[in-house]
Design a protein around this motif. Structure first.
Motif, mmCIF file in Angstrom:
data_model
loop_
_atom_site.group_PDB
_atom_site.id
_atom_site.type_symbol
_atom_site.label_atom_id
_atom_site.label_comp_id
_atom_site.label_asym_id
_atom_site.label_seq_id
_atom_site.Cartn_x
_atom_site.Cartn_y
_atom_site.Cartn_z
ATOM 1 N N GLU A 18 0.708 -1.299 0.061
ATOM 2 C CA GLU A 18 -0.023 -0.059 -0.069
ATOM 3 C C GLU A 18 0.963 1.271 -0.091
ATOM 4 O O GLU A 18 0.762 2.292 -0.782
ATOM 5 N N VAL A 19 1.875 1.237 0.779
ATOM 6 C CA VAL A 19 2.431 2.504 1.143
ATOM 7 C C VAL A 19 3.767 2.506 -0.314
ATOM 8 O O VAL A 19 4.064 3.805 -0.559
ATOM 9 N N VAL A 20 4.145 1.509 -0.753
ATOM 10 C CA VAL A 20 5.013 1.417 -1.872
ATOM 11 C C VAL A 20 4.205 2.027 -3.159
ATOM 12 O O VAL A 20 4.811 2.809 -3.685
ATOM 13 N N ASN A 21 2.999 1.561 -3.569
ATOM 14 C CA ASN A 21 2.242 1.924 -4.512
ATOM 15 C C ASN A 21 1.964 3.348 -4.347
ATOM 16 O O ASN A 21 2.055 4.134 -5.395
ATOM 17 N N GLU A 22 1.702 4.022 -3.363
ATOM 18 C CA GLU A 22 1.398 5.194 -3.045
ATOM 19 C C GLU A 22 2.531 6.218 -3.273
ATOM 20 O O GLU A 22 2.585 7.222 -4.194
ATOM 21 N N ILE A 296 -3.673 -3.111 10.429
ATOM 22 C CA ILE A 296 -4.298 -2.116 9.300
ATOM 23 C C ILE A 296 -4.138 -2.633 7.942
ATOM 24 O O ILE A 296 -4.516 -1.970 7.142
ATOM 25 N N ALA A 297 -3.195 -3.769 7.696
ATOM 26 C CA ALA A 297 -3.330 -4.028 6.256
ATOM 27 C C ALA A 297 -4.533 -4.209 5.565
ATOM 28 O O ALA A 297 -5.244 -4.926 6.035
ATOM 29 N N GLY A 298 -4.299 -3.753 4.261
ATOM 30 C CA GLY A 298 -5.566 -3.952 3.366
ATOM 31 C C GLY A 298 -6.594 -2.997 3.612
ATOM 32 O O GLY A 298 -7.584 -3.058 3.024
ATOM 33 N N LYS A 299 -6.363 -2.065 4.829
ATOM 34 C CA LYS A 299 -7.601 -1.216 4.920
ATOM 35 C C LYS A 299 -7.467 0.276 4.354
ATOM 36 O O LYS A 299 -8.591 1.178 4.584
ATOM 37 N N GLY A 300 -6.236 0.487 3.922
ATOM 38 C CA GLY A 300 -5.847 1.626 3.249
ATOM 39 C C GLY A 300 -5.685 2.739 4.268
ATOM 40 O O GLY A 300 -5.900 4.061 3.710
ATOM 41 N N PRO A 340 -5.304 17.438 7.124
ATOM 42 C CA PRO A 340 -5.855 16.085 7.184
ATOM 43 C C PRO A 340 -4.587 15.175 7.772
ATOM 44 O O PRO A 340 -3.481 15.402 7.173
ATOM 45 N N ARG A 341 -5.169 14.150 8.340
ATOM 46 C CA ARG A 341 -3.808 13.124 8.803
ATOM 47 C C ARG A 341 -4.287 11.690 8.857
ATOM 48 O O ARG A 341 -5.565 11.539 8.786
ATOM 49 N N THR A 342 -3.410 11.137 8.782
ATOM 50 C CA THR A 342 -3.646 9.471 8.788
ATOM 51 C C THR A 342 -3.880 9.173 10.124
ATOM 52 O O THR A 342 -3.634 9.888 11.138
ATOM 53 N N PRO A 343 -4.731 7.921 10.656
ATOM 54 C CA PRO A 343 -4.871 7.752 11.906
ATOM 55 C C PRO A 343 -3.726 7.773 13.132
ATOM 56 O O PRO A 343 -4.104 8.179 14.213
ATOM 57 N N VAL A 353 -7.549 11.118 7.012
ATOM 58 C CA VAL A 353 -7.808 10.482 5.730
ATOM 59 C C VAL A 353 -6.754 9.282 5.594
ATOM 60 O O VAL A 353 -6.283 8.820 6.688
ATOM 61 N N GLY A 354 -6.978 8.578 4.490
ATOM 62 C CA GLY A 354 -6.194 7.226 4.509
ATOM 63 C C GLY A 354 -5.037 7.269 3.750
ATOM 64 O O GLY A 354 -4.472 8.471 3.619
ATOM 65 N N THR A 355 -4.384 6.226 3.394
ATOM 66 C CA THR A 355 -3.117 6.175 2.522
ATOM 67 C C THR A 355 -3.230 7.064 1.202
ATOM 68 O O THR A 355 -2.250 7.801 0.825
#
Length: 371
Positions: A18-22, A296-300, A340-343, A353-355
């Motif tokens: 998830e973080v690599v793709n972003e 939290i994997a797969g939850k964005g 905006p921030r991630t959790p 916000v999410g990833t």
């Protein structure tokens, strides 16, 4: 566009993909807006590799990685693999990469962005403006030395043992990196060990002392026991500049330093090898400190900023693209100020916000900074 720079991407497990793709969205942005391109290859490592090939790292992926100019790594591991044989565990894929590429110098910066001062569990006056660097020896010590194992002492008793072993050349080369880094920063090195109870620590202190006498001109160096260093990191972290230590203590102290910044999701790292005297190439791998975060994997929801800041370190250390690295760092700072921030770095009154949402903000800030 074609490029002679090869980037090997190893997303791995958990939140790694998830973080690599972003982060690769920023690689694409650099190609489009800065004409900075890479030949991007991708491979499997860790649990993802084990699931497909029965090993956490194939020889083919290792060969592709060694040929690359730099490696962007995600994370490995997860509870799914708890019952796997020790030598097949996902983490062994990462350890093999470090060992085969001789990535002996692990750089873990701990910097507090102004907008995240309140995210730390420590008082703002203690961590405001914090900018320190932990240099961890990565290919020796207790994680690699022999003998190690588990043996039966009797029908009811087993013993498990590991060896913490260092040689003079191993300590000298990480010490030289510490001095070089300190010269580009504030000129202060704290060498950390446990010379009061460990013979490997006695040698570490002796070698660092002699190296400082011979090669540490202009460097202010101090020695500190690892347990005291852990305490000082949460008492007065700004007393440090560059902390250099062994594999085990570096692992522990860098995670401690991570929480000074507010979240593991904010910490990048660079793992560097020596420069090849014939080709001028330096093996290098860049990865976030936070691990696979299987909960939290797969939850964005994962914070992509540690991975993005690892990309910034890659531009800085592997490709000498200081301006582009500074641009990314500035975009991160502005994005955090935007709201905006991630959790993991949430604060009262901020939008969650999410990833993807966080990286959307980063890309907007990059556009603003370049227009």
């Amino acid at each position: 566009m074609s490029s002679n720079r090869t980037l090997m991407v190893l997303p791995g497990d958990g939140v790694g993909p998830e973080v690599v793709n972003e982060t690769l969205r920023v690689v694409e942005w650099l190609a489009k807006n800065k004409s900075i391109t890479f030949n991007v290859k991708e491979g499997l490592v860790g649990g993802a590799s084990y699931d497909k090939y029965g090993t956490p790292l194939t020889d083919e992926t290792l060969a592709d990685t060694i040929e690359a100019d730099a490696v962007l790594f995600g994370a490995v591991g997860g509870p799914k693999y708890d019952g796997v044989d020790f030598d097949k565990r996902p983490e062994n894929g990462l350890l093999r990469l470090r060992k085969e590429m001789d990535l002996f110098a692990n750089l873990r910066p701990a910097m507090v962005f102004p907008a995240l001062v309140d995210a730390s569990s420590l008082k703002p006056d203690i961590i405001s403006g914090l900018d320190i660097l932990i240099l961890r020896e990565l290919t020796g010590g207790i994680y690699f030395a022999e003998p190690r194992g588990i043996e039966e002492v009797s029908s009811k008793v087993k013993k498990g043992y590991d060896t913490n072993l260092y040689t003079t050349p191993e300590i000298e080369r990480i010490g030289r990196v510490a001095f070089d880094l300190a010269k580009a920063r504030n000129g202060k090195v704290t060498s950390v060990e446990k010379a009061n109870v460990m013979m490997s620590g006695v040698l570490w202190r002796e070698v660092m002392t002699n190296l400082h006498i011979k090669e540490g001109n202009g460097i202010d160096m101090h020695h500190m026991y690892a347990d005291n260093c852990a305490m000082q990191l949460v008492r007065d972290p700004k007393q440090f500049d560059v902390i250099v230590t062994d594999n085990l203590f570096g692992d522990i102290l860098s995670d401690c330093a991570a929480m000074l910044t507010g979240s593991l999701g904010m910490l990048p790292s660079a793992s560097l090898g020596s420069v090849d005297k014939n080709t001028g190439k330096r093996f290098a791998m860049y990865e976030p400190v936070h691990g696979s975060a299987p909960d939290i994997a797969g939850k964005g929801l994962a914070n992509p900023l540690a991975e993005l800041l690892s990309l910034s370190m890659m531009l800085r250390y592997s490709f000498e693209m200081k301006d582009e690295a500074d641009l990314i760092d500035k975009a991160v700072s502005l994005a955090l100020e935007a709201g905006p921030r991630t959790p993991d770095i949430m604060a009262h009154g901020r939008e969650k916000v999410g990833t993807k949402g966080m990286m959307d903000i980063i890309l907007r800030k990059l556009e603003e900074l370049t227009n």
